[in-house]
Design a protein around this motif. Structure first.
Motif, short mmCIF file in Angstrom:
data_model
loop_
_atom_site.label_atom_id
_atom_site.label_comp_id
_atom_site.label_asym_id
_atom_site.label_seq_id
_atom_site.Cartn_x
_atom_site.Cartn_y
_atom_site.Cartn_z
N ILE A 1 2.38 1.69 -3.46
CA ILE A 1 1.41 2.11 -4.46
C ILE A 1 1.05 3.58 -4.28
N LYS A 2 0.70 3.96 -3.04
CA LYS A 2 0.33 5.35 -2.78
C LYS A 2 1.51 6.28 -2.99
N GLY A 3 2.68 5.82 -2.56
CA GLY A 3 3.88 6.64 -2.73
C GLY A 3 4.18 6.88 -4.20
N PRO B 1 1.94 -0.23 -9.24
CA PRO B 1 1.85 1.14 -9.74
C PRO B 1 1.81 1.21 -11.26
N LEU C 1 7.31 7.58 1.22
CA LEU C 1 6.49 6.37 1.33
C LEU C 1 7.10 5.20 0.55
N GLY D 1 5.61 11.21 -1.57
CA GLY D 1 5.59 9.96 -2.32
C GLY D 1 6.91 9.22 -2.21
N ASP E 1 2.05 6.72 -6.65
CA ASP E 1 0.97 7.54 -7.20
C ASP E 1 1.23 9.02 -6.95
N TRP E 2 1.56 9.36 -5.71
CA TRP E 2 1.82 10.77 -5.36
C TRP E 2 3.10 11.27 -6.02
N GLU F 1 2.30 11.85 -9.75
CA GLU F 1 1.45 13.04 -9.91
C GLU F 1 2.25 14.31 -9.68
N TRP G 1 0.84 -1.21 0.00
CA TRP G 1 0.00 0.00 0.00
C TRP G 1 0.87 1.25 0.00
N MET G 2 1.91 1.25 0.82
CA MET G 2 2.82 2.41 0.89
C MET G 2 3.51 2.62 -0.45
#
Length: 308
Positions: free
Chosen positions: A18-20, A216, A178, A175, A22-23, A26, A15-16
């Motif tokens: 993927i979110k990292g 990702p 993470l 990001g 993503d951010w 972006e 999760w870390m």
């Protein structure tokens, strides 16, 4: 109970990552757009490097912790999965147009450096000297992308459509934190699970860790495909695979020699075959259609059965 905890930590680590990623993507894409960098270049560099950051962090962390089997397995497994599963799924959802330069230059280059890594690993390790070769090739690749960006400048976007610079910088920074933290959690949990079950570093690197760190790319490419940004969808995967080999393995080898088990030769040949299959599927019409996607998914199923 300990096993349940490790599975939970593995999920948290993914999760870390993927979110990292993503951010990070972006944020860095927002910064890139402010400088008028073309969509294809963003896909081949910013997005590719951002979505490959989990592979980089996991592989380098694994190398430093003495789990080098995960390093090569993660990179090779991710590259195979990126082409056969991610592009396969994306093209089944919507046919993907492929840029001329991707067919003529980037995909052949990806195949060539995959063969190069196989050649460097024949002696049983990826040494410091090999790491220098891979890093030098990465510098050449970045130079090529810089020339491409100069030749094909993107039309300057409207100011109202751009994210505030501070927001892009903050997203990229958070990001990255993470990604690095998540990689540490992921490697530790994956290693303990593998030891508990009795799986080899090679198998868990080629499958569980490769899948987790490739999420990702999966989300980025499928989302880009659905939004009609085929250049980012294809460019992300090809650029990510190039980045994985030249930067991730190259940098890892500069830190510590990476053992290259004989069993990895088969996986490398599959990775080369996946690249050739991608080239053949999109060379004629510069399009990756649904039939090609189904063929890629079937090819991965056969590969998975071979390594189980």
């Amino acid at each position: 109970m300990s096993m349940v905890l490790q599975v939970g930590l593995l999920a948290l680590g993914f999760w870390m990552l993927i979110k990292g990623a993503d951010w990070f993507v972006e944020g860095t894409s927002g910064i890139a757009r402010r400088f008028g960098i073309p969509q294809l270049i963003i896909g081949l560099t910013i997005v590719a490097m951002g979505t490959s950051a989990p592979e980089a962090a996991v592989s380098i962390t694994a190398a430093l912790k003495g789990n080098a089997g995960i390093t090569i397995g993660n990179v090779v497994g991710s590259n195979i999965l990126n082409i056969l599963i991610i592009l396969g799924l994306a093209s089944v959802i919507v046919p993907l147009a492929v840029a001329r330069s991707t067919v003529r230059v980037e995909i052949p280059f990806m195949i060539a450096i995959t063969a190069l890594l196989l050649g460097l690993g024949v002696d049983g390790k990826v040494s410091l000297a090999d790491g220098i070769v891979l890093t030098a090739a990465f510098a050449v690749y970045l130079g090529y992308l810089f020339v491409m960006a100069k030749k094909n400048p993107e039309q300057e976007p409207e100011e109202s459509k751009l994210s505030p610079l501070w927001k892009s910088l903050l997203g990229a920074a958070v990001g990255l934190v993470l990604i690095v933290w998540g990689s540490d959690v992921t490697v530790d949990a994956a290693t303990k699970i593998a030891q508990f079950i009795g799986l080899s570093d090679r198998f868990i690197g080629l499958t569980i860790v490769a899948l987790g760190t490739s999420l990702p790319e999966l989300f980025t490419s499928v989302t880009a495909a659905r939004r009609g940004n085929a250049d980012i969808a294809i460019g992300n995967i090809v650029g990510s695979n190039i980045f994985n080999i030249l930067f991730v393995v190259g940098l890892s080898a500069l830190i510590v020699p990476i053992p290259f088990a004989e069993a990895f030769r088969f996986d490398m040949l599959v990775a080369i075959g996946a690249g050739v299959l991608l080239l053949l599927c999109c060379a004629k019409n510069r399009k990756l259609g649904r039939k090609a996607g189904v063929l890629m998914l079937a090819a991965y199923a056969l590969y998975f059965l071979a390594i189980v």
